[in-house]
Design a protein around this motif. Structure first.
Motif, PDB file in Angstrom:
ATOM      1  N   PHE A  47      19.872 -12.875  21.633  1.00 52.31           N
ATOM      2  CA  PHE A  47      18.935 -13.409  22.535  1.00 52.31           C
ATOM      3  C   PHE A  47      18.337 -12.909  23.760  1.00 52.31           C
ATOM      4  CE2 PHE A  47      17.841 -17.055  25.322  1.00 52.31           C
ATOM      5  CZ  PHE A  47      16.525 -17.401  24.742  1.00 52.31           C
ATOM      6  N   VAL A  48      17.032 -12.447  23.648  1.00 50.08           N
ATOM      7  CA  VAL A  48      16.604 -11.707  24.887  1.00 50.08           C
ATOM      8  C   VAL A  48      15.816 -12.667  25.713  1.00 50.08           C
ATOM      9  CG1 VAL A  48      15.108 -10.006  25.382  1.00 50.08           C
ATOM     10  CG2 VAL A  48      16.489  -9.588  23.211  1.00 50.08           C
ATOM     11  N   GLY A  49      15.185 -13.715  24.784  1.00 51.93           N
ATOM     12  CA  GLY A  49      14.239 -14.698  25.740  1.00 51.93           C
ATOM     13  C   GLY A  49      13.008 -14.128  25.955  1.00 51.93           C
ATOM     14  N   PHE A  50      12.411 -14.497  27.344  1.00 55.56           N
ATOM     15  CA  PHE A  50      11.290 -14.027  27.565  1.00 55.56           C
ATOM     16  C   PHE A  50      11.234 -12.697  28.163  1.00 55.56           C
ATOM     17  CE2 PHE A  50      10.592 -18.699  27.891  1.00 55.56           C
ATOM     18  CZ  PHE A  50       9.473 -18.786  27.285  1.00 55.56           C
ATOM     19  N   LEU A  51      10.481 -11.854  28.103  1.00 57.61           N
ATOM     20  CA  LEU A  51      10.381 -10.244  28.431  1.00 57.61           C
ATOM     21  C   LEU A  51       9.981 -10.296  29.770  1.00 57.61           C
ATOM     22  CD1 LEU A  51       9.255  -8.311  25.456  1.00 57.61           C
ATOM     23  CD2 LEU A  51      11.369  -8.418  26.150  1.00 57.61           C
ATOM     24  N   GLN A  89      12.804  -0.951  23.905  1.00 59.77           N
ATOM     25  CA  GLN A  89      13.466   0.137  23.624  1.00 59.77           C
ATOM     26  C   GLN A  89      14.902   0.017  23.247  1.00 59.77           C
ATOM     27  OE1 GLN A  89      12.456   3.157  26.298  1.00 59.77           O
ATOM     28  NE2 GLN A  89      10.400   3.446  25.820  1.00 59.77           N
ATOM     29  N   ILE A  90      15.641  -0.781  24.131  1.00 56.86           N
ATOM     30  CA  ILE A  90      16.980  -1.155  23.952  1.00 56.86           C
ATOM     31  C   ILE A  90      17.086  -1.999  22.872  1.00 56.86           C
ATOM     32  CG2 ILE A  90      19.023  -2.279  24.942  1.00 56.86           C
ATOM     33  CD1 ILE A  90      17.784  -1.601  27.780  1.00 56.86           C
ATOM     34  N   SER A  91      16.218  -2.951  22.653  1.00 58.69           N
ATOM     35  CA  SER A  91      16.519  -3.919  21.368  1.00 58.69           C
ATOM     36  C   SER A  91      16.246  -3.119  20.182  1.00 58.69           C
ATOM     37  CB  SER A  91      15.332  -5.051  21.707  1.00 58.69           C
ATOM     38  OG  SER A  91      15.819  -5.980  22.676  1.00 58.69           O
ATOM     39  N   SER A  92      15.275  -2.378  20.096  1.00 60.18           N
ATOM     40  CA  SER A  92      14.903  -1.415  18.910  1.00 60.18           C
ATOM     41  C   SER A  92      16.109  -0.748  18.410  1.00 60.18           C
ATOM     42  CB  SER A  92      13.774  -0.554  19.045  1.00 60.18           C
ATOM     43  OG  SER A  92      13.934   0.367  20.011  1.00 60.18           O
ATOM     44  N   LYS A  93      17.120  -0.464  19.161  1.00 59.60           N
ATOM     45  CA  LYS A  93      18.152   0.441  18.671  1.00 59.60           C
ATOM     46  C   LYS A  93      19.479  -0.309  18.361  1.00 59.60           C
ATOM     47  CE  LYS A  93      18.177   2.693  22.648  1.00 59.60           C
ATOM     48  NZ  LYS A  93      18.422   3.683  23.548  1.00 59.60           N
ATOM     49  N   GLU A  94      19.308  -1.835  18.569  1.00 58.49           N
ATOM     50  CA  GLU A  94      20.470  -2.579  18.161  1.00 58.49           C
ATOM     51  C   GLU A  94      20.463  -2.991  16.674  1.00 58.49           C
ATOM     52  OE1 GLU A  94      21.160  -5.893  20.700  1.00 58.49           O
ATOM     53  OE2 GLU A  94      20.944  -4.544  22.411  1.00 58.49           O
ATOM     54  N   ALA A  95      21.583  -3.176  15.930  1.00 55.83           N
ATOM     55  CA  ALA A  95      21.836  -3.357  14.633  1.00 55.83           C
ATOM     56  C   ALA A  95      21.659  -5.000  14.334  1.00 55.83           C
ATOM     57  CB  ALA A  95      22.919  -2.976  14.119  1.00 55.83           C
ATOM     58  N   ALA A  96      21.941  -5.753  15.455  1.00 53.61           N
ATOM     59  CA  ALA A  96      21.450  -7.016  15.455  1.00 53.61           C
ATOM     60  C   ALA A  96      20.193  -7.693  15.627  1.00 53.61           C
ATOM     61  CB  ALA A  96      22.558  -7.753  16.596  1.00 53.61           C
ATOM     62  N   THR A  97      20.113  -8.806  14.939  1.00 50.56           N
ATOM     63  CA  THR A  97      18.776  -9.414  14.816  1.00 50.56           C
ATOM     64  C   THR A  97      18.396  -9.736  16.252  1.00 50.56           C
ATOM     65  OG1 THR A  97      19.023 -10.537  12.813  1.00 50.56           O
ATOM     66  CG2 THR A  97      17.194 -11.455  14.109  1.00 50.56           C
ATOM     67  N   GLN A  98      16.977  -9.461  16.626  1.00 48.43           N
ATOM     68  CA  GLN A  98      16.649  -9.419  18.087  1.00 48.43           C
ATOM     69  C   GLN A  98      15.549 -10.929  18.324  1.00 48.43           C
ATOM     70  OE1 GLN A  98      17.752  -7.144  20.522  1.00 48.43           O
ATOM     71  NE2 GLN A  98      18.991  -7.045  18.866  1.00 48.43           N
ATOM     72  N   ILE A  99      16.129 -11.778  19.166  1.00 50.09           N
ATOM     73  CA  ILE A  99      15.214 -13.047  19.392  1.00 50.09           C
ATOM     74  C   ILE A  99      14.585 -13.085  20.655  1.00 50.09           C
ATOM     75  CG2 ILE A  99      15.648 -15.562  19.177  1.00 50.09           C
ATOM     76  CD1 ILE A  99      18.009 -15.266  17.573  1.00 50.09           C
ATOM     77  N   PHE A 100      13.541 -13.288  20.692  1.00 52.21           N
ATOM     78  CA  PHE A 100      12.571 -13.331  21.837  1.00 52.21           C
ATOM     79  C   PHE A 100      11.855 -14.680  21.977  1.00 52.21           C
ATOM     80  CE2 PHE A 100      12.572  -9.209  20.362  1.00 52.21           C
ATOM     81  CZ  PHE A 100      13.029  -8.175  21.254  1.00 52.21           C
ATOM     82  N   TYR A 101      11.484 -15.101  23.117  1.00 49.15           N
ATOM     83  CA  TYR A 101      10.455 -16.230  23.368  1.00 49.15           C
ATOM     84  C   TYR A 101       9.250 -15.588  23.827  1.00 49.15           C
ATOM     85  CZ  TYR A 101      14.177 -19.961  23.094  1.00 49.15           C
ATOM     86  OH  TYR A 101      15.328 -20.681  22.818  1.00 49.15           O
ATOM     87  N   VAL A 102       8.171 -15.870  23.096  1.00 45.32           N
ATOM     88  CA  VAL A 102       6.849 -15.326  23.603  1.00 45.32           C
ATOM     89  C   VAL A 102       5.948 -16.481  23.699  1.00 45.32           C
ATOM     90  CG1 VAL A 102       4.980 -13.882  22.712  1.00 45.32           C
ATOM     91  CG2 VAL A 102       7.370 -13.529  21.995  1.00 45.32           C
ATOM     92  N   PRO A 103       5.169 -16.403  24.974  1.00 46.47           N
ATOM     93  CA  PRO A 103       4.277 -17.461  25.212  1.00 46.47           C
ATOM     94  C   PRO A 103       2.858 -17.268  24.348  1.00 46.47           C
ATOM     95  CG  PRO A 103       4.114 -15.652  27.125  1.00 46.47           C
ATOM     96  CD  PRO A 103       5.425 -15.530  26.158  1.00 46.47           C
ATOM     97  N   PRO A 104       2.282 -18.171  24.038  1.00 41.02           N
ATOM     98  CA  PRO A 104       1.307 -17.911  22.844  1.00 41.02           C
ATOM     99  C   PRO A 104       0.236 -17.115  23.514  1.00 41.02           C
ATOM    100  CG  PRO A 104       1.077 -20.143  23.786  1.00 41.02           C
ATOM    101  CD  PRO A 104       2.583 -19.540  24.039  1.00 41.02           C
ATOM    102  N   HIS A 105      -0.210 -17.034  24.888  1.00 39.44           N
ATOM    103  CA  HIS A 105      -1.261 -16.283  25.181  1.00 39.44           C
ATOM    104  C   HIS A 105      -0.841 -14.639  25.441  1.00 39.44           C
ATOM    105  CE1 HIS A 105       1.031 -17.153  28.742  1.00 39.44           C
ATOM    106  NE2 HIS A 105       1.047 -15.924  28.963  1.00 39.44           N
ATOM    107  N   GLY A 106       0.568 -14.385  25.242  1.00 39.73           N
ATOM    108  CA  GLY A 106       0.957 -12.919  25.063  1.00 39.73           C
ATOM    109  C   GLY A 106       1.442 -12.403  23.604  1.00 39.73           C
TER     110      GLY A 106
END
Length: 342
Positions: free
Chosen positions: A191-195, A207-224
């Motif tokens: 769980f990464v949350g908001f960037l 870049q860190i997340s892209s190398k992980e084997a685990a599913t990555q979860i982000f919170y993204v505001p609609p305008h972003g």
């Protein structure tokens, strides 16, 4: 995680019959104390004397209660959460105007006190004082579980350091809800949350997340969403699968599934509303293909234009891709020459 106004949720509100029954239960059974009949609750909340039928209720133990609240649908709240909110001496709320709608719906009249990221520091002393005096303090966010990308972490840390009991009252959480229905692997996830808002920090995190084997979860505001999808494609690759969960549990709930390339095309002309939980599949063996020179050149150009020296840019690009460092370095020299700091 911020939530939309509860006014938009009317199609999901309790039916008149069910609402009347549940609100009646809350007012008559939950009141300020626990009914002796609810024997399935933990022993520390049961009456001290089980033989005394006159004492059919007992008080909650003093301390801080982290109470999860609905992320959209007002029916998604537990009976325990209602009891704690009803019984507390005070409720700390991220947005009192927003939370008052939830409390009003369930006929809860416990006093509300604002507690958010802009006043956490000034509230600390008074909250700790009330806790030390033996009060029951409930903490809620606008939606979901307190402390998860919402205020609460610092208060819990302080309570723990001063031996004040902290009790979680579990319930809705957008990240778990989205993951469960995503179709992506659930055995391991991050769980990464908001960037971060800073471009350089945001890209480094991706870049860190892209190398992980685990599913990555982000919170993204609609305008972003548009910026996020472009940067995600650059770091994860266009072929990586993703799920975009929007307006979870609400009337316009949507789970969009596809690749990052398809997501960029689909959302290019759209401006979605409501908070977004975005999931990206983890790195697999199929992702080990050597990236194209054009992709490496694009990444190097972005980093160097952003202020990174040549050696730093080479290091970041080689770490974020399966390309060999010596090959990335040779390309960087050909494109930018032997700049200072290399």
């Amino acid at each position: 995680m911020a939530a939309q106004s509860f006014k938009t949720l009317s199609p999901f509100l309790l039916s008149p019959i069910r609402s009347k029954k549940l609100c009646s239960f809350v007012s008559s059974k939950v009141s300020v104390r626990l009914s002796h009949a609810t024997s399935n609750f933990s022993s520390d909340e049961l009456p001290c004397s089980s033989s005394s039928t006159s004492k059919s209720v007992s008080e909650l133990k003093p301390g801080l209660y982290l109470v999860s609240t609905p992320i959209g649908n007002l029916e998604d709240i537990t009976l325990r959460a209602l009891r704690v909110l009803k019984s507390a001496d005070v409720i700390l709320s991220e947005d009192t105007r927003h939370s008052s709608k939830l409390l009003h719906h369930y006929n809860i009249r416990t006093p509300l006190v604002s507690y958010h990221k802009f006043n956490e520091r000034e509230r600390e002393a008074s909250i700790l004082k009330r806790l030390h005096e033996g009060e029951v303090v409930a903490l809620i966010s606008d939606a979901g579980t307190p402390g998860i990308s919402d205020p609460g972490t610092q208060l819990v840390k302080m309570c723990a350091s001063e031996n004040i009991v902290v009790t979680p009252v579990p319930g809705p959480s957008a990240l778990v809800t989205a993951l469960s229905a995503s179709g992506l692997p659930t055995n391991e996830f991050t769980f990464v949350g908001f960037l971060p808002k800073r471009t350089s920090l945001r890209r480094e995190r991706l870049q860190i997340s892209s190398k992980e084997a685990a599913t990555q979860i982000f919170y993204v505001p609609p305008h972003g969403i548009h910026e996020f999808l472009k940067e995600a494609s650059t770091n994860f690759g266009d072929s990586r699968s993703c799920v975009i969960a929007r307006e979870i549990t609400k009337i316009h709930e949507e789970f969009w599934r596809g690749t990052l390339e398809e997501a960029n095309k689909h959302f290019a002309g759209l401006q979605p509303k409501g908070e977004i939980t975005l999931l990206i599949e983890g790195k697999t063996d199929l992702d080990e293909d050597t990236p194209s020179e054009a992709h490496l050149e694009q990444e190097l150009t972005k980093l160097i234009s952003g202020g990174h020296c040549l050696s730093s840019a080479v290091k970041l690009v080689s770490e974020a891709t399966s390309a060999k460092k010596k090959d990335v370095y040779a390309l960087a020299l050909r494109l930018f020459g032997n700049r200072s700091g290399s």
